[in-house]
Write a protein that holds these residues in place. Sequence first.
Motif, PDB file in Angstrom:
ATOM      1  N   PRO A   1       0.813  -1.217   0.000  1.00 43.72           N
ATOM      2  CA  PRO A   1       0.000   0.000   0.000  1.00 43.72           C
ATOM      3  C   PRO A   1       0.845   1.265   0.000  1.00 43.72           C
ATOM      4  O   PRO A   1       1.869   1.344   0.677  1.00 43.72           O
ATOM      5  N   GLY A   2       0.430   2.241  -0.783  1.00 44.64           N
ATOM      6  CA  GLY A   2       1.128   3.515  -0.844  1.00 44.64           C
ATOM      7  C   GLY A   2       2.324   3.536  -1.757  1.00 44.64           C
ATOM      8  O   GLY A   2       2.979   4.550  -1.907  1.00 44.64           O
ATOM      9  N   ARG A   3       2.622   2.393  -2.396  1.00 45.86           N
ATOM     10  CA  ARG A   3       3.676   2.367  -3.399  1.00 45.86           C
ATOM     11  C   ARG A   3       3.025   2.426  -4.779  1.00 45.86           C
ATOM     12  O   ARG A   3       1.929   1.927  -4.970  1.00 45.86           O
ATOM     13  N   VAL A   4       3.688   3.042  -5.719  1.00 48.06           N
ATOM     14  CA  VAL A   4       3.206   3.269  -7.090  1.00 48.06           C
ATOM     15  C   VAL A   4       2.049   4.280  -7.090  1.00 48.06           C
ATOM     16  O   VAL A   4       2.147   5.331  -7.680  1.00 48.06           O
ATOM     17  N   LEU A   5       0.949   3.923  -6.418  1.00 48.83           N
ATOM     18  CA  LEU A   5      -0.201   4.831  -6.286  1.00 48.83           C
ATOM     19  C   LEU A   5      -0.276   5.352  -4.856  1.00 48.83           C
ATOM     20  O   LEU A   5      -0.185   4.578  -3.904  1.00 48.83           O
ATOM     21  N   PRO A   6      -0.452   6.663  -4.694  1.00 49.81           N
ATOM     22  CA  PRO A   6      -0.580   7.185  -3.321  1.00 49.81           C
ATOM     23  C   PRO A   6      -1.879   6.717  -2.682  1.00 49.81           C
ATOM     24  O   PRO A   6      -2.876   6.474  -3.372  1.00 49.81           O
ATOM     25  N   LEU A   7      -1.870   6.576  -1.375  1.00 49.79           N
ATOM     26  CA  LEU A   7      -3.078   6.173  -0.655  1.00 49.79           C
ATOM     27  C   LEU A   7      -4.094   7.290  -0.661  1.00 49.79           C
ATOM     28  O   LEU A   7      -3.742   8.471  -0.704  1.00 49.79           O
TER      29      LEU A   7
END
Length: 466
Positions: A460-466
């Motif tokens: 979670p939170g990698r590539v796409l922000p949370l």
Amino acid sequence: MTPSQSTLERLAAVVGEAHAIRDPAQMDRYMREWRQIWVGRSPLVLRPQSTTEVSRILAIASETRTAIVPQSGNTGLCGGQIPDESGREVVLSLERMNRILDVDPANNTMTVEAGVILHDVQQAAAAADRLFPLSLASEGSCRIGGNLASNAGGLNVIAYGNARDLCLGLEVVLADGRVWNGLSRLRKDNTGYDLRNLFIGAEGSLGIITAAVLKLFPQPRSRETAFIALPSPHAAIELLSLMRDMSGNRIVAFELIAALALDFAVRHADVRRPLGPAPWYVLAELADPVPGAMLQLLEEAMSRGLASDAVVAQSENQRSEFWAARELISESQKPEGGSIKHDVSVPVSRVPEFLAAADAAVLSLMPGARFVSFGHLGDGNIHYNISQPVGMDRDHFLARWNEVNDVVFEVVARFGGSISAEHGIGRLKAHRMPAIKDPVALDLMRQLKSALDPHTILNPGRVLPL
């Protein structure tokens, strides 16, 4: 969600206590990365030995909403493989899944588990008189799962492509524990969507790669390698075109190196200087050329004023020395103080303009900044690294990381480039995705994430922000 003690016990039971690490001292190497930018915390490190164990782990994680951070060789430079500081994310290390399952020289393929070290793949290919061309400075410790998850590039992209181009099939464990068996050895298969490419470059955010079918190539019978002095990046672009034309496109590497980058390697990495002082250098290599082709190329380059000096490796040992001068640049920056690094790409023809514009923009922000630019000119990928001004406090310099990034990335965008060429997004650049991606592309990415990982448990939170 913080995993309960009961959840942690269930997860540990899958791999057995000997491979469920809880001791902070033993966990430390999984919590930090090479640049020491990220140091995370985790309640548990799991070291499965089979796809079945990975499947069971993710089934429990999905049920309990436990975040899982996949990790292979822990050589990534963007923090995607390091747990955050919350202490809630469980690390899943693939290092024990390190078997070479099959080598098929007739089909030019190799099937491996995700935890196989890249150098071991290269050696297994060579033993079968084949070549696996992915080559990185970290090849002695990075692993295939991470190479594919980040779509690694390296030295030979100009001839063979990125990791994505070197993979035919995958086995992937999905967020709910289901296993997709896509270990195809086919080069032609038009039966629907290409699911493989969803997971390559996704950094473990859509599924965990557990095995792969890799492409092999004929082993080159000869190489000619040259270290070349040039007056400018513009000359390097012209030299690249000349080499392509005169060699029959047999270039397998074409590395641009700024003078300061070579100076640092000579000063701090026990590298012998191949040539005298020059503003820029190129390290070029031809595979299976007509004998003497490199010398003929260099004579023509010098007659056109593209090169001022050059040396052709006369032995494998000398060739290795040339490559050491290139591969030790990153390491040699550490003794010079802080370094703000950028892994960017622009169209090949625009690299010289980009370098000039980026240098000017950074100097206007930070007079005295030192530019350690080098990289894969043949595919437009430049490692645009900035060392702190002489005498500047290291912490003060690194505190301006985001300011410098803003300036550099604005120039990258102006030249139609990418802020991540081969190192991935990870934690380092996830927050920039809304600003750099087309809104429709970003929406499609979010939809894919939601469909494949509805509870956001995978990285979670990698590539796409949370």
